[in-house]
Design a protein around this motif. Sequence first.
Motif, mmCIF file in Angstrom:
data_model
loop_
_atom_site.group_PDB
_atom_site.id
_atom_site.type_symbol
_atom_site.label_atom_id
_atom_site.label_comp_id
_atom_site.label_asym_id
_atom_site.label_seq_id
_atom_site.Cartn_x
_atom_site.Cartn_y
_atom_site.Cartn_z
ATOM 1 N N GLY A 103 -101.329 -57.985 117.469
ATOM 2 C CA GLY A 103 -101.641 -58.380 116.094
ATOM 3 C C GLY A 103 -100.636 -57.860 115.076
ATOM 4 O O GLY A 103 -99.568 -57.334 115.420
ATOM 5 N N TYR A 104 -101.018 -57.994 113.811
ATOM 6 C CA TYR A 104 -100.096 -57.623 112.722
ATOM 7 C C TYR A 104 -99.720 -56.139 112.737
ATOM 8 O O TYR A 104 -98.736 -55.746 112.151
ATOM 9 C CB TYR A 104 -100.715 -57.969 111.368
ATOM 10 N N ARG A 105 -100.537 -55.330 113.444
ATOM 11 C CA ARG A 105 -100.268 -53.892 113.462
ATOM 12 C C ARG A 105 -98.853 -53.599 113.967
ATOM 13 O O ARG A 105 -98.177 -52.719 113.445
ATOM 14 C CB ARG A 105 -101.301 -53.210 114.362
ATOM 15 N N THR A 106 -98.406 -54.373 114.981
ATOM 16 C CA THR A 106 -97.071 -54.108 115.533
ATOM 17 C C THR A 106 -96.153 -55.329 115.522
ATOM 18 O O THR A 106 -95.000 -55.216 115.924
ATOM 19 C CB THR A 106 -97.158 -53.614 117.000
ATOM 20 N N ALA A 107 -96.650 -56.496 115.103
ATOM 21 C CA ALA A 107 -95.820 -57.712 115.136
ATOM 22 C C ALA A 107 -94.579 -57.531 114.262
ATOM 23 O O ALA A 107 -94.673 -57.025 113.149
ATOM 24 C CB ALA A 107 -96.631 -58.903 114.644
ATOM 25 N N GLU A 108 -93.424 -57.967 114.776
ATOM 26 C CA GLU A 108 -92.202 -57.835 113.973
ATOM 27 C C GLU A 108 -92.137 -58.862 112.858
ATOM 28 O O GLU A 108 -91.450 -58.657 111.860
ATOM 29 C CB GLU A 108 -90.955 -57.970 114.853
ATOM 30 N N VAL A 109 -92.806 -59.974 113.047
ATOM 31 C CA VAL A 109 -92.762 -61.027 112.029
ATOM 32 C C VAL A 109 -94.105 -61.728 111.918
ATOM 33 O O VAL A 109 -94.973 -61.558 112.768
ATOM 34 C CB VAL A 109 -91.701 -62.110 112.352
ATOM 35 N N THR A 110 -94.225 -62.542 110.874
ATOM 36 C CA THR A 110 -95.399 -63.403 110.717
ATOM 37 C C THR A 110 -94.933 -64.844 110.812
ATOM 38 O O THR A 110 -94.062 -65.270 110.043
ATOM 39 C CB THR A 110 -96.056 -63.160 109.345
ATOM 40 N N LEU A 111 -95.492 -65.560 111.780
ATOM 41 C CA LEU A 111 -95.215 -66.999 111.892
ATOM 42 C C LEU A 111 -96.002 -67.723 110.807
ATOM 43 O O LEU A 111 -96.980 -67.192 110.278
ATOM 44 C CB LEU A 111 -95.666 -67.502 113.260
ATOM 45 N N GLY A 112 -95.619 -68.970 110.524
ATOM 46 C CA GLY A 112 -96.320 -69.724 109.478
ATOM 47 C C GLY A 112 -95.912 -69.207 108.105
ATOM 48 O O GLY A 112 -94.939 -68.490 107.954
ATOM 49 N N GLY A 113 -96.695 -69.599 107.110
ATOM 50 C CA GLY A 113 -96.372 -69.207 105.735
ATOM 51 C C GLY A 113 -96.336 -70.436 104.850
ATOM 52 O O GLY A 113 -96.918 -71.475 105.203
ATOM 53 N N VAL A 114 -95.638 -70.328 103.720
ATOM 54 C CA VAL A 114 -95.631 -71.435 102.762
ATOM 55 C C VAL A 114 -95.029 -72.673 103.433
ATOM 56 O O VAL A 114 -93.924 -72.618 103.989
ATOM 57 C CB VAL A 114 -94.847 -71.061 101.486
ATOM 58 N N ASP A 115 -95.777 -73.756 103.403
ATOM 59 C CA ASP A 115 -95.367 -74.993 104.073
ATOM 60 C C ASP A 115 -94.053 -75.494 103.477
ATOM 61 O O ASP A 115 -93.948 -75.684 102.256
ATOM 62 C CB ASP A 115 -96.479 -76.038 103.884
ATOM 63 N N THR A 116 -93.066 -75.722 104.338
ATOM 64 C CA THR A 116 -91.742 -76.117 103.839
ATOM 65 C C THR A 116 -91.771 -77.488 103.155
ATOM 66 O O THR A 116 -90.884 -77.790 102.364
ATOM 67 C CB THR A 116 -90.708 -76.136 104.979
ATOM 68 N N ASP A 117 -92.795 -78.301 103.432
ATOM 69 C CA ASP A 117 -92.913 -79.603 102.761
ATOM 70 C C ASP A 117 -92.997 -79.437 101.252
ATOM 71 O O ASP A 117 -92.646 -80.341 100.491
ATOM 72 C CB ASP A 117 -94.189 -80.328 103.219
ATOM 73 N N ALA A 118 -93.510 -78.272 100.830
ATOM 74 C CA ALA A 118 -93.726 -78.044 99.398
ATOM 75 C C ALA A 118 -92.483 -77.457 98.719
ATOM 76 O O ALA A 118 -92.496 -77.228 97.507
ATOM 77 C CB ALA A 118 -94.911 -77.092 99.206
ATOM 78 N N LEU A 119 -91.417 -77.176 99.519
ATOM 79 C CA LEU A 119 -90.234 -76.493 98.967
ATOM 80 C C LEU A 119 -88.984 -77.344 99.135
ATOM 81 O O LEU A 119 -88.899 -78.155 100.067
ATOM 82 C CB LEU A 119 -90.014 -75.154 99.696
ATOM 83 N N SER A 120 -87.998 -77.096 98.276
ATOM 84 C CA SER A 120 -86.686 -77.724 98.445
ATOM 85 C C SER A 120 -85.884 -76.900 99.446
ATOM 86 O O SER A 120 -85.764 -75.682 99.285
ATOM 87 C CB SER A 120 -85.948 -77.753 97.098
ATOM 88 N N SER A 121 -85.318 -77.552 100.456
ATOM 89 C CA SER A 121 -84.533 -76.809 101.454
ATOM 90 C C SER A 121 -83.206 -76.337 100.870
ATOM 91 O O SER A 121 -82.564 -75.441 101.411
ATOM 92 C CB SER A 121 -84.283 -77.676 102.693
ATOM 93 N N GLN A 122 -82.789 -76.938 99.757
ATOM 94 C CA GLN A 122 -81.526 -76.536 99.110
ATOM 95 C C GLN A 122 -81.706 -75.267 98.295
ATOM 96 O O GLN A 122 -80.820 -74.417 98.263
ATOM 97 C CB GLN A 122 -81.060 -77.626 98.132
ATOM 98 N N THR A 123 -82.853 -75.175 97.614
ATOM 99 C CA THR A 123 -83.015 -74.117 96.597
ATOM 100 C C THR A 123 -84.191 -73.187 96.848
ATOM 101 O O THR A 123 -84.319 -72.175 96.180
ATOM 102 C CB THR A 123 -83.250 -74.757 95.211
#
Length: 389
Positions: A328-348
């Motif tokens: 779990g998050y206690r030792t995980a190096e990263v978190t998968l998922g997050g803010v959906d890239t559809d909602a963001l500009s890949s340029q900026t």
Amino acid sequence: MKVQTLIIGAGAAGMMCAAHAGPDVLVVDHARAAGEKIRISGGGRCNFTNLHTSADQFISQNRHFAKSALGRYTQWDFIALVEAHRIPWHEKTLGQLFCDTSAKDIIAMLRAEMTRAGARLWLDTQIGEIGHDGSAFTVTLTREGRDMAVTARNLVVASGGKSIPKMGATGLGYQIAARFGLPLVTPRPGLVPLTFSDERFKPLAGVAAPVRVTAGGTGFDEALLFTHRGLSGPAVLQASSYWAEGDPISVNLTPGTDLLATLQGHRRSDPRKALTTILALYLPARLVDYLAGGMQLTGTMADQSDARLAALCAALADWQITPSGSEGYRTAEVTLGGVDTDALSSQTMAAKSVPGLYFIGEAVDVTGWLGGYNFQWAWSSGWAAGQAI
Ligand code: FDA
């Protein structure tokens, strides 16, 4: 108080962005020091990028999203920055670059870059309400026991993922995304040891072997480490990011070897030796003992028919085991998922629906493999937002 740009999070992405976001930047963080994850990364030497970085080593619902930022601020750009600051580094394996001396060199470099750009840094600062009137953001901050409102034209969310709450990780980025109606890809722990509720591998704790671990159709040739609670080591951490709860993983215990031909050779040269003795030449002896019961590793080499050896080799090349969970998050190096890239500009990295709002680094649904890729994403996405601001 008014600033042009407010950056939430003085981690890898936030500091990089602050160094490139132009004048009048304030970075705020609830931690007592900037870049705490950089400090502990790579065993204190920070695996700061990877020579082989491309969008192929990233997991995202949109596998094309990371291409633009990674292509415009590359591993070579970051290496040039490291060299300009005269930080000694070396390649370890698989293109992974580490500091020779200390991860603190990378933090000092980013702090120097922020100072050069004139960015201010407020640590030990709590983030409260966030308002938006269509043209500016107003964020309530608590610092030195006082509440204050900071108004900013641009708000950059660089607060990372949920991994390692003990180090100050929170889901703030996801809350801010929700506050502005941006969709989320459900966060879950990645690069994390896998666990078994029956502690079946306890007798093997400490045993390591070079293997290929496959989960969700993607395989990694690296080391596996048995632990008291389950499986770890780079091959397992990598595969964990592709593993779905309830699914088995496949472990090839003898990757890259023609074990059948090898065992047939031993049957000719060592007919009286026990099968387990011969297998222990190619696998850790404790692992062979452990497997002996389940795989019926009995008899001498002379006792083994071709069919039996073939079945044994197939079983060793595709050892199917089903973890019950992860650390779990206690030792995980990263978190998968997050803010959906559809909602963001890949340029900026800007939110398409909210002018002036940016998400960078681990808060975004872009997660790298083990090996320096996650920091490269932090540098590239932080740089891309900084350029746009
Ligand atoms: P990061 O987590 O770095 O920064 C977020 C910042 O936001 C933090 O300073 C935090 O305090 C702040 N924050 C969070 N919530 C807040 C709140 N509510 N209010 C105010 N501030 C808040 N990657 C890699 O490429 N090479 C490596 O060697 C390693 N090694 C490694 C080791 C360990 C033990 C871990 C846990 C992780 C790694 N990683 C890694 C992954 C890497 O550390 C990670 O992907 C980046 O730090 C992400 O950068 P961000 O800036 O997005 O988040």
